[in-house]
Scaffold this motif. Structure first.
Motif, mmCIF file in Angstrom:
data_model
loop_
_atom_site.group_PDB
_atom_site.id
_atom_site.type_symbol
_atom_site.label_atom_id
_atom_site.label_comp_id
_atom_site.label_asym_id
_atom_site.label_seq_id
_atom_site.Cartn_x
_atom_site.Cartn_y
_atom_site.Cartn_z
ATOM 1 N N ARG A 1 -3.220 5.520 6.972
ATOM 2 C CA ARG A 1 -2.375 5.373 8.092
ATOM 3 C C ARG A 1 -2.843 3.165 7.791
ATOM 4 O O ARG A 1 -3.715 3.297 6.931
ATOM 5 C CB ARG A 1 -3.636 5.392 9.110
ATOM 6 C CG ARG A 1 -2.867 6.813 9.639
ATOM 7 C CD ARG A 1 -1.797 7.089 10.418
ATOM 8 N NE ARG A 1 -1.733 8.571 10.769
ATOM 9 C CZ ARG A 1 -0.567 8.649 11.980
ATOM 10 N NH1 ARG A 1 0.576 7.264 13.002
ATOM 11 N NH2 ARG A 1 -0.186 9.746 12.270
ATOM 12 N N GLU A 2 -1.976 2.795 7.854
ATOM 13 C CA GLU A 2 -1.829 1.222 7.604
ATOM 14 C C GLU A 2 -2.729 0.483 9.127
ATOM 15 O O GLU A 2 -2.895 0.703 10.036
ATOM 16 C CB GLU A 2 -0.568 0.468 8.234
ATOM 17 C CG GLU A 2 -0.576 -0.206 7.605
ATOM 18 C CD GLU A 2 0.977 -1.199 7.639
ATOM 19 O OE1 GLU A 2 0.856 -1.269 6.976
ATOM 20 O OE2 GLU A 2 1.229 -1.846 8.729
ATOM 21 N N HIS A 3 -4.293 -0.393 8.461
ATOM 22 C CA HIS A 3 -4.907 -0.988 9.544
ATOM 23 C C HIS A 3 -4.356 -1.439 9.896
ATOM 24 O O HIS A 3 -3.454 -2.601 9.843
ATOM 25 C CB HIS A 3 -5.829 -0.998 8.585
ATOM 26 C CG HIS A 3 -7.276 -1.868 9.326
ATOM 27 N ND1 HIS A 3 -8.251 -0.877 9.482
ATOM 28 C CD2 HIS A 3 -7.574 -3.263 9.510
ATOM 29 C CE1 HIS A 3 -9.000 -1.661 10.474
ATOM 30 N NE2 HIS A 3 -8.482 -3.286 9.912
ATOM 31 N N TYR B 1 2.853 6.517 2.992
ATOM 32 C CA TYR B 1 3.030 7.397 1.993
ATOM 33 C C TYR B 1 2.710 6.442 0.966
ATOM 34 O O TYR B 1 3.236 6.175 0.429
ATOM 35 C CB TYR B 1 4.445 7.428 2.274
ATOM 36 C CG TYR B 1 4.894 8.719 3.642
ATOM 37 C CD1 TYR B 1 4.050 9.483 3.805
ATOM 38 C CD2 TYR B 1 5.014 8.351 4.406
ATOM 39 C CE1 TYR B 1 4.805 10.792 4.813
ATOM 40 C CE2 TYR B 1 4.934 8.403 6.041
ATOM 41 C CZ TYR B 1 5.112 10.065 5.314
ATOM 42 O OH TYR B 1 4.689 10.493 7.067
ATOM 43 N N GLY B 2 1.913 6.662 -0.100
ATOM 44 C CA GLY B 2 1.632 6.580 -1.558
ATOM 45 C C GLY B 2 2.476 7.924 -2.669
ATOM 46 O O GLY B 2 3.042 8.568 -2.013
ATOM 47 N N HIS C 1 0.724 -0.964 0.043
ATOM 48 C CA HIS C 1 -0.088 -0.446 0.156
ATOM 49 C C HIS C 1 0.808 1.287 0.236
ATOM 50 O O HIS C 1 0.134 2.718 -0.255
ATOM 51 C CB HIS C 1 -0.633 -0.064 1.201
ATOM 52 C CG HIS C 1 -1.719 -1.179 1.283
ATOM 53 N ND1 HIS C 1 -2.669 -1.672 0.270
ATOM 54 C CD2 HIS C 1 -1.524 -2.656 1.623
ATOM 55 C CE1 HIS C 1 -3.106 -2.689 0.534
ATOM 56 N NE2 HIS C 1 -2.903 -3.244 1.774
ATOM 57 N N GLY C 2 2.383 1.057 0.061
ATOM 58 C CA GLY C 2 3.412 2.216 0.063
ATOM 59 C C GLY C 2 4.239 2.135 1.024
ATOM 60 O O GLY C 2 4.815 1.352 1.484
ATOM 61 N N LEU C 3 5.135 3.072 0.996
ATOM 62 C CA LEU C 3 6.393 3.557 2.164
ATOM 63 C C LEU C 3 6.130 3.811 3.650
ATOM 64 O O LEU C 3 5.293 4.572 3.114
ATOM 65 C CB LEU C 3 6.916 3.977 1.054
ATOM 66 C CG LEU C 3 7.524 3.732 -0.216
ATOM 67 C CD1 LEU C 3 8.192 4.810 -0.706
ATOM 68 C CD2 LEU C 3 8.018 2.331 -0.823
ATOM 69 N N ARG C 4 6.386 3.295 4.125
ATOM 70 C CA ARG C 4 6.918 3.367 5.483
ATOM 71 C C ARG C 4 7.178 4.987 5.496
ATOM 72 O O ARG C 4 8.307 5.834 4.890
ATOM 73 C CB ARG C 4 7.176 2.889 6.658
ATOM 74 C CG ARG C 4 7.210 1.330 6.546
ATOM 75 C CD ARG C 4 5.232 1.259 7.437
ATOM 76 N NE ARG C 4 4.402 0.487 7.410
ATOM 77 C CZ ARG C 4 4.985 -0.968 8.110
ATOM 78 N NH1 ARG C 4 5.993 -0.995 8.688
ATOM 79 N NH2 ARG C 4 3.854 -1.800 7.787
#
Length: 238
Positions: A159-161, A168-169, A128-131
């Motif tokens: 925010r990650e569920h 971050y997208g 879903h993206g980057l940390r």
């Protein structure tokens, strides 16, 4: 008595340059003026050199700022000519660095606003993206900077569920790069926000280009002011 030796009272000097008598006293205390003479009664006595000092300070202030202009005049009046010139050199060097950063912003416009602003996927990247740490490394800032920009409303990562970690997208990475670029050019958060809003709304680089062009004009105006101030300083020192 020559014109330059003509004695001026505090009120005379204040009127000659359009200041209050208190401002004249403050400038003497700050070292913007050379030390004034004193009458037997303790009143300050100035001459044309003090008037020239005030006019020189006024010429320096638009380009170098009040703090540096004061430090330059103080150094001159204490006989530290090398120190005064070093302050001038440092101000010009800082202006050059701003120009370099601005040129980089202009060269990065297309990359910042384009579809390919986000880094390509890498093995190990989440689905879903980057940390936050990965984005900080890519953008070249500390994670604390990303958090400050988020608190100011400039970045809005997801925010990650379950874990609540920031995610971050591509658009978030683009926005972080925009903020970093404009902050290096000394833009305020209030000036950056409409740039980001424009990019998010239409994916256009027009707002960013406008900001960069405005900063370029401001730097050119400041460079001209610095040139005029340096000329006035040279004449005063002579």
């Amino acid at each position: 008595m020559s014109n330059r030796e003509r004695r001026l009272r505090t009120v005379d000097l204040a009127r000659a340059v359009g200041l209050s008598t208190q401002q004249v006293r403050n400038y003497e205390d700050a070292g913007v003026l050379p030390p004034a003479g004193r009458t037997d009664a303790g009143y300050r006595v100035f001459d044309e050199r003090h008037r020239d000092a005030l006019l020189t300070y006024r010429a320096l202030r638009p380009g170098y700022g009040a703090v540096t202009a004061t430090r330059v005049m103080r150094a001159v009046h204490t006989g530290d000519v090398a120190g005064a010139l070093a302050l001038v050199d440092a101000a010009h060097a800082a202006l050059h660095e701003e120009r370099v950063a601005l040129r980089a912003a202009g060269e990065a416009l297309d990359a910042l606003a384009g579809r390919d602003a986000a880094p390509p996927p890498r093995p190990g990247d989440g689905p879903h993206g980057l940390r936050i740490g990965e984005v900080a490394a890519l953008v070249g800032v500390r994670t604390s900077a990303l958090r400050v920009w988020e608190a100011a409303g400039l970045l809005v990562p997801g925010r990650e569920h379950g874990t609540g970690y920031r995610v971050y997208g591509p658009a978030d990475v683009r926005d972080a790069r925009v903020v970093r670029t404009l902050r290096r050019s000394h833009h305020l958060f209030e000036q950056i926000r409409p740039v980001l809003e424009d990019l998010r709304r239409a994916g256009s680089s027009e707002a960013l280009r406008t900001a960069v062009e405005a900063r370029g004009r401001a730097l050119t105006a400041r460079a001209r002011s610095m040139l005029a101030g340096a000329g006035a300083l040279h004449a005063y020192m002579e």
